[in-house]
Write an enzyme that holds these catalytic residues in place. Structure first.
Site, PDB file in Angstrom:
ATOM      1  N   HIS A  53       0.854  -1.190   0.000  1.00 38.30           N
ATOM      2  CA  HIS A  53       0.000   0.000   0.000  1.00 38.30           C
ATOM      3  C   HIS A  53       0.889   1.240   0.000  1.00 38.30           C
ATOM      4  O   HIS A  53       2.040   1.208   0.451  1.00 38.30           O
ATOM      5  CB  HIS A  53      -0.874   0.020   1.249  1.00 38.30           C
ATOM      6  N   GLU A  55       0.881   3.889   1.884  1.00 37.51           N
ATOM      7  CA  GLU A  55       1.343   4.301   3.202  1.00 37.51           C
ATOM      8  C   GLU A  55       2.495   3.426   3.695  1.00 37.51           C
ATOM      9  O   GLU A  55       3.476   3.938   4.239  1.00 37.51           O
ATOM     10  CB  GLU A  55       0.198   4.218   4.228  1.00 37.51           C
ATOM     11  N   CYS A  83      -6.591   2.333   5.355  1.00 37.15           N
ATOM     12  CA  CYS A  83      -7.318   1.126   5.747  1.00 37.15           C
ATOM     13  C   CYS A  83      -6.872   0.693   7.141  1.00 37.15           C
ATOM     14  O   CYS A  83      -6.006   1.331   7.748  1.00 37.15           O
ATOM     15  CB  CYS A  83      -7.053   0.008   4.737  1.00 37.15           C
ATOM     16  N   CYS A  86      -2.967  -0.095   7.257  1.00 39.58           N
ATOM     17  CA  CYS A  86      -2.136   1.105   7.217  1.00 39.58           C
ATOM     18  C   CYS A  86      -2.330   1.964   8.459  1.00 39.58           C
ATOM     19  O   CYS A  86      -1.366   2.543   8.976  1.00 39.58           O
ATOM     20  CB  CYS A  86      -2.432   1.895   5.949  1.00 39.58           C
TER      21      CYS A  86
END
Length: 168
Positions: A53, A55, A83, A86
């Site tokens: 992801h 992040e 999410c 993260c």
């Protein structure tokens, strides 16, 4: 353009990199003492890795740059609300503040579904500011999913057409 908009624009540039790879266009940057120390964008499909992801990619780079897993005095700018995975990493890395472009009512864990960044029982809480360049951050996500739905309809139609040709 204020400071927050400047950095969110740079996070949007990261999102555009993901978009070009046909990834969900989410971008992130991490700032320490007014210097960008981490950049990331979604690469899950490209890397074939659930953890890739925006992040997490930015946190990894920022930690390497600082030589520490603690990012206490850092700020994160991310185009879409993080999410649960993260958000957990943000708390664990002790990021001071997260600036969010647009919220994610289907999977967001910084205020939409829940707020993992501000659980009082955790040993760290993170400040949040949402809505930075919200329209631009929202637009790129909406465009991506609209194009994806169009592609899926086209693929369905082609599949149906191929089936009809075989029957004739």
């Amino acid at each position: 353009m204020n400071r927050e908009e400047k950095y969110m624009s740079l996070a949007l540039a990261q999102a555009r990199r993901a978009y070009k790879l046909n990834e969900v266009p989410i971008g992130c940057i991490i700032v320490y003492k007014d210097e960008i120390i981490g950049r990331g964008y979604n690469r899950r499909v490209t890397d074939k890795n659930t953890l890739s992801h925006a992040e997490l990619n930015a946190i990894k780079k920022a930690s390497k740059k600082l030589g520490d897993w603690r990012l206490d005095d850092c700020e994160m700018y991310v185009t879409l609300e993080p999410c649960q995975m993260c958000s957990g990493a943000i708390v664990q890395s002790r990021i001071k503040k997260v600036y969010i472009g647009c919220m994610n009512p289907k999977a967001g864990c910084a205020g939409s579904i829940m707020n993992l960044l501000n659980v009082p029982e955790f040993n760290h809480q993170t400040d949040i500011e949402a809505g930075v360049l919200e329209d631009k951050c929202s637009e790129i996500i909406k465009r991506y999913f609209k194009e994806l739905r169009g592609l899926k309809k086209l693929q369905k139609a082609e599949k149906f057409s191929n089936c009809l040709e075989k029957e004739i």
